[in-house]
Scaffold this motif. Sequence first.
Motif, PDB file in Angstrom:
ATOM      1  N   SER A 112       1.036  -1.217   0.025  1.00 30.05           N
ATOM      2  CA  SER A 112      -0.042  -0.016  -0.051  1.00 30.05           C
ATOM      3  C   SER A 112       1.028   1.320   0.068  1.00 30.05           C
ATOM      4  O   SER A 112       0.551   2.072  -0.740  1.00 30.05           O
ATOM      5  CB  SER A 112      -1.023   0.049   1.199  1.00 30.05           C
ATOM      6  OG  SER A 112      -0.154   0.236   2.269  1.00 30.05           O
ATOM      7  N   TYR A 130      -7.156  15.966   7.904  1.00 28.65           N
ATOM      8  CA  TYR A 130      -6.104  15.091   8.480  1.00 28.65           C
ATOM      9  C   TYR A 130      -4.888  15.906   9.087  1.00 28.65           C
ATOM     10  O   TYR A 130      -4.108  15.401   9.452  1.00 28.65           O
ATOM     11  CB  TYR A 130      -5.703  14.361   7.362  1.00 28.65           C
ATOM     12  CG  TYR A 130      -6.555  13.318   6.911  1.00 28.65           C
ATOM     13  CD1 TYR A 130      -7.046  11.964   7.367  1.00 28.65           C
ATOM     14  CD2 TYR A 130      -7.356  13.531   5.557  1.00 28.65           C
ATOM     15  CE1 TYR A 130      -8.114  11.134   6.879  1.00 28.65           C
ATOM     16  CE2 TYR A 130      -8.306  12.992   5.142  1.00 28.65           C
ATOM     17  CZ  TYR A 130      -8.770  11.589   5.623  1.00 28.65           C
ATOM     18  OH  TYR A 130      -9.700  11.002   4.946  1.00 28.65           O
ATOM     19  N   LYS A 133      -3.593  15.919  13.003  1.00 32.59           N
ATOM     20  CA  LYS A 133      -3.178  14.593  13.441  1.00 32.59           C
ATOM     21  C   LYS A 133      -1.524  14.379  12.854  1.00 32.59           C
ATOM     22  O   LYS A 133      -0.633  14.206  13.491  1.00 32.59           O
ATOM     23  CB  LYS A 133      -4.048  13.411  13.131  1.00 32.59           C
ATOM     24  CG  LYS A 133      -3.038  12.120  13.337  1.00 32.59           C
ATOM     25  CD  LYS A 133      -3.878  10.919  12.826  1.00 32.59           C
ATOM     26  CE  LYS A 133      -3.164   9.583  12.712  1.00 32.59           C
ATOM     27  NZ  LYS A 133      -1.779   9.463  13.582  1.00 32.59           N
ATOM     28  N   THR A 134      -1.576  14.798  11.619  1.00 32.46           N
ATOM     29  CA  THR A 134      -0.354  14.496  10.987  1.00 32.46           C
ATOM     30  C   THR A 134       0.741  15.643  11.092  1.00 32.46           C
ATOM     31  O   THR A 134       1.836  15.201  11.431  1.00 32.46           O
ATOM     32  CB  THR A 134      -0.422  14.748   9.216  1.00 32.46           C
ATOM     33  OG1 THR A 134      -1.669  13.710   8.928  1.00 32.46           O
ATOM     34  CG2 THR A 134       0.710  14.469   8.554  1.00 32.46           C
ATOM     35  N   ASP A 137       2.277  14.052  14.279  1.00 30.72           N
ATOM     36  CA  ASP A 137       3.053  13.050  14.036  1.00 30.72           C
ATOM     37  C   ASP A 137       4.304  13.761  13.501  1.00 30.72           C
ATOM     38  O   ASP A 137       5.362  13.108  13.709  1.00 30.72           O
ATOM     39  CB  ASP A 137       2.484  12.203  13.002  1.00 30.72           C
ATOM     40  CG  ASP A 137       1.191  11.213  13.335  1.00 30.72           C
ATOM     41  OD1 ASP A 137       1.148  11.319  14.664  1.00 30.72           O
ATOM     42  OD2 ASP A 137       0.443  10.853  12.976  1.00 30.72           O
ATOM     43  N   TYR A 159      -0.329   5.243   7.221  1.00 29.35           N
ATOM     44  CA  TYR A 159      -1.381   6.147   7.506  1.00 29.35           C
ATOM     45  C   TYR A 159      -1.806   6.836   6.151  1.00 29.35           C
ATOM     46  O   TYR A 159      -3.137   6.770   6.108  1.00 29.35           O
ATOM     47  CB  TYR A 159      -1.220   7.000   8.752  1.00 29.35           C
ATOM     48  CG  TYR A 159      -2.087   8.130   8.850  1.00 29.35           C
ATOM     49  CD1 TYR A 159      -3.545   7.483   9.627  1.00 29.35           C
ATOM     50  CD2 TYR A 159      -2.142   9.432   8.579  1.00 29.35           C
ATOM     51  CE1 TYR A 159      -4.465   8.637   9.887  1.00 29.35           C
ATOM     52  CE2 TYR A 159      -3.035  10.215   8.806  1.00 29.35           C
ATOM     53  CZ  TYR A 159      -4.249   9.957   9.572  1.00 29.35           C
ATOM     54  OH  TYR A 159      -5.241  10.677   9.799  1.00 29.35           O
ATOM     55  N   SER A 161      -1.228   6.081   3.224  1.00 30.65           N
ATOM     56  CA  SER A 161      -1.689   5.208   2.108  1.00 30.65           C
ATOM     57  C   SER A 161      -2.943   4.247   2.356  1.00 30.65           C
ATOM     58  O   SER A 161      -3.722   3.979   1.522  1.00 30.65           O
ATOM     59  CB  SER A 161      -0.601   4.008   1.847  1.00 30.65           C
ATOM     60  OG  SER A 161      -0.415   3.101   2.933  1.00 30.65           O
ATOM     61  N   LYS A 162      -3.454   4.208   3.736  1.00 29.65           N
ATOM     62  CA  LYS A 162      -4.518   3.630   4.068  1.00 29.65           C
ATOM     63  C   LYS A 162      -5.715   4.249   4.679  1.00 29.65           C
ATOM     64  O   LYS A 162      -7.117   3.866   4.330  1.00 29.65           O
ATOM     65  CB  LYS A 162      -4.123   2.270   5.090  1.00 29.65           C
ATOM     66  CG  LYS A 162      -3.351   1.006   4.522  1.00 29.65           C
ATOM     67  CD  LYS A 162      -3.153   0.167   5.498  1.00 29.65           C
ATOM     68  CE  LYS A 162      -2.352  -1.088   4.581  1.00 29.65           C
ATOM     69  NZ  LYS A 162      -2.302  -2.247   5.454  1.00 29.65           N
ATOM     70  N   GLN A 163      -5.445   5.317   5.272  1.00 27.77           N
ATOM     71  CA  GLN A 163      -6.519   5.867   5.824  1.00 27.77           C
ATOM     72  C   GLN A 163      -6.867   7.292   5.336  1.00 27.77           C
ATOM     73  O   GLN A 163      -7.922   7.677   5.430  1.00 27.77           O
ATOM     74  CB  GLN A 163      -6.105   6.353   7.380  1.00 27.77           C
ATOM     75  CG  GLN A 163      -5.632   5.233   8.314  1.00 27.77           C
ATOM     76  CD  GLN A 163      -6.991   4.157   8.406  1.00 27.77           C
ATOM     77  OE1 GLN A 163      -7.805   4.641   8.516  1.00 27.77           O
ATOM     78  NE2 GLN A 163      -6.666   2.873   8.278  1.00 27.77           N
ATOM     79  N   VAL A 164      -5.935   8.222   4.701  1.00 27.74           N
ATOM     80  CA  VAL A 164      -6.330   9.323   4.276  1.00 27.74           C
ATOM     81  C   VAL A 164      -6.932   9.193   2.569  1.00 27.74           C
ATOM     82  O   VAL A 164      -6.499   8.406   1.937  1.00 27.74           O
ATOM     83  CB  VAL A 164      -4.882  10.426   3.781  1.00 27.74           C
ATOM     84  CG1 VAL A 164      -5.186  11.500   3.143  1.00 27.74           C
ATOM     85  CG2 VAL A 164      -4.182  10.440   5.311  1.00 27.74           C
ATOM     86  N   LYS A 165      -7.904   9.860   2.615  1.00 22.54           N
ATOM     87  CA  LYS A 165      -8.921  10.034   1.409  1.00 22.54           C
ATOM     88  C   LYS A 165      -8.723  11.264   0.861  1.00 22.54           C
ATOM     89  O   LYS A 165      -8.287  12.087   1.467  1.00 22.54           O
ATOM     90  CB  LYS A 165     -10.086   9.623   1.520  1.00 22.54           C
ATOM     91  CG  LYS A 165     -10.438   8.376   2.523  1.00 22.54           C
ATOM     92  CD  LYS A 165      -9.745   7.035   1.673  1.00 22.54           C
ATOM     93  CE  LYS A 165     -10.139   5.570   2.551  1.00 22.54           C
ATOM     94  NZ  LYS A 165      -9.468   4.751   1.984  1.00 22.54           N
ATOM     95  N   TRP A 167      -6.636  12.858  -1.373  1.00 19.98           N
ATOM     96  CA  TRP A 167      -5.594  13.627  -1.610  1.00 19.98           C
ATOM     97  C   TRP A 167      -5.810  14.873  -2.790  1.00 19.98           C
ATOM     98  O   TRP A 167      -6.160  14.447  -3.979  1.00 19.98           O
ATOM     99  CB  TRP A 167      -4.322  12.864  -1.806  1.00 19.98           C
ATOM    100  CG  TRP A 167      -3.823  12.149  -0.794  1.00 19.98           C
ATOM    101  CD1 TRP A 167      -4.058  10.706  -0.489  1.00 19.98           C
ATOM    102  CD2 TRP A 167      -2.756  12.670   0.063  1.00 19.98           C
ATOM    103  NE1 TRP A 167      -3.315  10.652   0.951  1.00 19.98           N
ATOM    104  CE2 TRP A 167      -2.458  11.519   1.037  1.00 19.98           C
ATOM    105  CE3 TRP A 167      -1.907  13.765   0.178  1.00 19.98           C
ATOM    106  CZ2 TRP A 167      -1.722  11.571   1.973  1.00 19.98           C
ATOM    107  CZ3 TRP A 167      -0.809  13.818   0.950  1.00 19.98           C
ATOM    108  CH2 TRP A 167      -0.767  12.729   2.082  1.00 19.98           C
TER     109      TRP A 167
END
Length: 295
Positions: A112, A130, A133-134, A137, A159, A161-165, A167
């Motif tokens: 991913s 997002y 949170k980012t 991080d 995160y 690649s899998k959670q953020v929609k 872009w």
Amino acid sequence: MKVIQFTVPVADEGAVVIQEDILPYFYNYLHRHKEAQVTLIIKGEGTLIAGNYTQPFKAGDIYVIGANQPHMFKGDARYFENLQEKNIHAIHIFFDHEHALQGLFSLKEMDSVRKFLQLTANSLQLPAEYAEKTATDILKISRLSGAERLLAFVGMLVYFSKQVKDWKSLSTGFSRHSYSESEGLRMNDIYQYTLEHYAENISLGQIASVAHLTTYAFCKYFKKHTRKTYLEFLNEIRINVACKNIINGDFDSIAAVAYATGYNNPITFNRVFRKVTGMSPSAYARQYRFAEELK
């Protein structure tokens, strides 16, 4: 000036390199490097150029800039008036996923992440929902070192690649990374002159002379390298500044915004603003005020 082949300051940091800038202004040249980068803007605003894409940037924005993509964070002009002031603050994370980290990202478990990194070639902006949170991080990663930094960074990529929609792609559909040195010199001079003089009446003859070309040769050259006319690019820069002024409330009227960004009459400004943003300046201002009220 040219597209500078920037060397990331490694300083024995390993595969994931942190650079924190607290300076009077952002690095002020069109440049590229073999590493991709994640950039958090903590303080400062201006215009981002990535490839042939332009847009405003501001504090809180987070970008993923692709490896070898020419780019520049051009700070607001006022930052150059007081060089004693620390006007900007940004954290950059550099990583070479095509060489130093290639083995790691070729693992099956990294499928991913590898697919996500392929999308970064033309650069991306993280959606605002997002960002909080980012940003936390990134600040955490910047304080780590060694294996802890690498693992935390890989976790952030997972995160992404899998959670953020959704872009935001910083691409106009045409990408050209391989500027020669002479091409880079011309493009950088064109960009710098435009960003510094957008509020003036820039003729094709003037900008052609900056590039040391005839007007006819310049028009062909610019269209070849950006797939847009110079007027289209100039309008994008002007409307980017207009959007920033509207968001900041830095205007008395829409007409004042038009005149401050190089337009001689509000009618032309309204037409160009609608073409670039898809809405009128007044609608843009109302939408921003509504979004602020929801926060």
